[in-house]
Design a protein around this motif. Structure first.
Motif, PDB file in Angstrom:
ATOM      1  N   THR A 303       0.826  -1.207   0.000  1.00 47.52           N
ATOM      2  CA  THR A 303       0.000   0.000   0.000  1.00 47.52           C
ATOM      3  C   THR A 303       0.857   1.253   0.000  1.00 47.52           C
ATOM      4  O   THR A 303       0.413   2.304   0.410  1.00 47.52           O
ATOM      5  CB  THR A 303      -0.913   0.020   1.236  1.00 47.52           C
ATOM      6  N   SER A 306      -0.680   4.164  -1.765  1.00 46.29           N
ATOM      7  CA  SER A 306      -1.962   4.618  -1.246  1.00 46.29           C
ATOM      8  C   SER A 306      -1.862   5.188   0.153  1.00 46.29           C
ATOM      9  O   SER A 306      -2.821   5.734   0.663  1.00 46.29           O
ATOM     10  CB  SER A 306      -2.965   3.458  -1.243  1.00 46.29           C
ATOM     11  N   ARG A 411      -8.438  -4.078  -4.280  1.00 47.48           N
ATOM     12  CA  ARG A 411      -7.211  -3.552  -4.889  1.00 47.48           C
ATOM     13  C   ARG A 411      -6.430  -4.704  -5.490  1.00 47.48           C
ATOM     14  O   ARG A 411      -6.144  -5.700  -4.819  1.00 47.48           O
ATOM     15  CB  ARG A 411      -6.359  -2.808  -3.862  1.00 47.48           C
ATOM     16  N   TRP A 423      -1.374  -0.906 -10.361  1.00 41.34           N
ATOM     17  CA  TRP A 423      -2.475  -1.316  -9.500  1.00 41.34           C
ATOM     18  C   TRP A 423      -3.797  -0.917 -10.139  1.00 41.34           C
ATOM     19  O   TRP A 423      -3.864   0.048 -10.903  1.00 41.34           O
ATOM     20  CB  TRP A 423      -2.410  -0.631  -8.131  1.00 41.34           C
ATOM     21  N   GLU A 425      -7.708  -0.268  -8.621  1.00 37.22           N
ATOM     22  CA  GLU A 425      -8.472  -0.181  -7.389  1.00 37.22           C
ATOM     23  C   GLU A 425      -9.937   0.098  -7.721  1.00 37.22           C
ATOM     24  O   GLU A 425     -10.252   1.044  -8.446  1.00 37.22           O
ATOM     25  CB  GLU A 425      -7.911   0.941  -6.512  1.00 37.22           C
ATOM     26  N   ARG A 427     -13.765   0.696  -5.947  1.00 34.56           N
ATOM     27  CA  ARG A 427     -14.365   1.061  -4.666  1.00 34.56           C
ATOM     28  C   ARG A 427     -15.878   1.184  -4.773  1.00 34.56           C
ATOM     29  O   ARG A 427     -16.403   1.609  -5.811  1.00 34.56           O
ATOM     30  CB  ARG A 427     -13.815   2.406  -4.164  1.00 34.56           C
TER      31      ARG A 427
END
Length: 517
Positions: A303, A306, A411, A423, A425, A427
């Motif tokens: 991460t 992020s 993710r 990556w 992601e 949501r």
């Protein structure tokens, strides 16, 4: 503490707090430190360093002062402004009965110095000549994410596999890790002996700038850089060259380049009499670069992009660092309101990939898989373990599940062959009572090939990611997804999800594709 909004100050304050000190920050405007993670733990005094009355109020009841003010921008009068501020501040320290002033200056030999280095030397001498004992720490290049000199090294090395460079790349310097700089600074708040002198501080390695670029390339996993020095570039031309190749502003690059013309090697290590070296010794350049870089090993990368707003170490970037600090990371972020419940949207998100596809162009999906297999990648062979449920560590085509927050976040990290790290992601959000689908792709390029890859695929992002956004929303609105929908739902090339740091814009429908440096 002055300069609390700067690179060193923003990292020094939490170190002082952790050491048990009470800290008061003097800033011209309290808004400059309002967003710092430690803002609620310090006193804030608004004062201009050239206003004696304001400085007197700010210093009332203070024991030790850290003076971290220095003008790095252009302008003819920066030296005069630095001189006025230091003189005013030193006199205020005398009136307030300050026990010690600690100033961080620049390391340079005697002789002809750049204008900015001369100014820093003059400021240090102003404090040494005052009635208040002063400790002037003279450092060369500071290695840490967010440090202007380190960011210049980072961008030049990453973006230029072959470079013709000014003669200053052959100048010797003794870089020091930000962690060691902070350790020295914090320690001087507690040293009881009365000391009034300057100290050279540097790491264990003495190298040329070219050597440092080669070390950086090796640590970052880049191919060996070919460096060809030329005698034609003046500091002014060099700063414009740096400004063209890197996002470091030319006005900031010029004083950095000018300072590189002078050898910056420690002439003594007397500071160890008062602040002993740590048991493992000072941090070398290679380890300092490792600490400053985004980790590229699988166990460390999870991460990092992020969580940049919550730094865990002095070498991490802070949210208040310049926008160009931290390396190049690219972002494609989109969001769309969905006429469905969050649970319905999550069912679509969690079932993505494999037979469900990627809700975009099937032919692009297959072509990207073939391209990956052609270069030794995993291609589309793996599919997914379960058509409905995912857990951390699962493979999804040529992605790996990096994080799952049920009902909220999925993710994925790319495992196809790429010149960088990618990556995707997905949501599930709620905004003003409505369900919102958020989608962002992030890419951390490795070397020039990584940048070229991003710019080569970015023209297709609207087609790929825009269609994916619409189709995922439509699938949620039309009811729970089947575990094996027709292949016509298609799939876009996850490799085009190549992109890394930053956040999506807010709103009902939004899309942004941009580099974040």
């Amino acid at each position: 503490m002055t300069g609390a909004a700067g690179y060193i100050g923003g990292r020094l304050v939490p170190e002082l707090l952790d050491a048990g000190h009470e800290v008061r920050c003097m800033v011209r405007s309290s808004g400059r430190v309002r967003d710092q993670p430690w803002a609620s733990q310090v006193e804030v005094a608004e004062a201009d360093a050239t206003d004696a009355a304001q400085v007197d109020r700010a210093l009332d009841g203070v024991d030790v002062v850290y003076y971290l003010i220095h003008t790095m921008g252009g302008g003819r009068d920066f030296a005069a402004a630095d001189r006025e501020a230091a003189t005013t501040f030193a006199a205020a320290c005398e009136r307030a009965g300050i026990r010690r002033v600690v100033y961080l200056g620049g390391l340079a030999p005697d002789g002809k110095l750049s204008p900015h280095m001369s100014s820093r030397t003059e400021v240090g001498q102003i404090f040494l000549d005052s009635a208040v004992p002063a400790v002037v720490l003279r450092a060369a290049m500071i290695i840490g994410s967010g440090s202007a000199s380190f960011e210049m090294l980072r961008y030049l090395t990453e973006r230029l596999p072959v470079m013709t460079t000014p003669r200053w790349v052959s100048t010797r310097t003794q870089p020091i890790a930000i962690r060691d700089v902070l350790r020295y600074l914090v320690a001087w708040a507690s040293v009881t002996e009365e000391v009034n002198r300057s100290f050279d501080i540097g790491g264990p390695d003495v190298l040329t700038y070219a050597d440092m670029m080669r070390v950086y390339a090796d640590v970052a996993g880049l191919t060996r850089r070919l460096i060809i020095p030329v005698p034609l570039l003046s500091p002014g031309l060099s700063s414009h060259w740096v400004g063209l190749v890197t996002p470091v502003p030319a006005g900031l690059a010029r004083p950095l380049v000018e300072s590189l013309r002078n050898e910056a090697v420690c002439g003594e290590h007397d500071v160890a009499r008062y602040v002993p070296d740590p048991p493992g010794g000072l941090i070398g350049l290679r380890r300092a670069v490792e600490l400053a870089l985004v980790k590229i090993k699988e166990a460390d990368v999870a991460t990092r992009w992020s969580s940049a707003s919550t730094p865990g170490a002095p070498s991490d970037p802070l949210p208040t660092d310049p926008g160009w600090a931290g390396g190049s990371l690219y972002l494609d972020a989109r969001a769309r309101r969905v006429n469905a419940s969050p649970q319905q949207l999550w069912e679509v998100v969690e079932a993505i990939g494999g037979e469900a596809g990627w809700y975009s162009l099937p032919i692009a999906w297959h072509l990207r898989g073939l391209m990956d297999r052609a270069v030794g990648g995993v291609g589309l062979r793996r599919g997914r373990r379960d058509p409905r449920r995912l857990r951390v560590g699962d493979s999804v085509d040529f992605w790996r599940v990096e994080e799952v927050r049920p009902g909220r976040l999925l993710r994925l990290r790319a495992e196809m062959r790429l010149p960088g790290l990618a990556w995707l992601e997905l949501r599930v959000l709620e905004h003003e009572g409505a369900t919102v689908y958020g989608q962002r792709a992030v890419f951390h390029p490795r070397g020039l090939s990584g940048h070229l890859y991003w710019w080569s695929v970015s023209p297709f992002h609207t087609l790929i990611f825009g269609r994916m956004l619409r189709n995922v929303a439509a699938a949620a609105e039309h009811g729970p997804v089947s575990p094996r929908p027709p292949r016509a739902t298609g799939a876009g090339p996850p490799g085009d999800a190549a992109t890394a740091r930053g956040g999506p814009q807010r709103g009902g429908r939004a899309a942004v594709t941009r580099p974040v440096s």
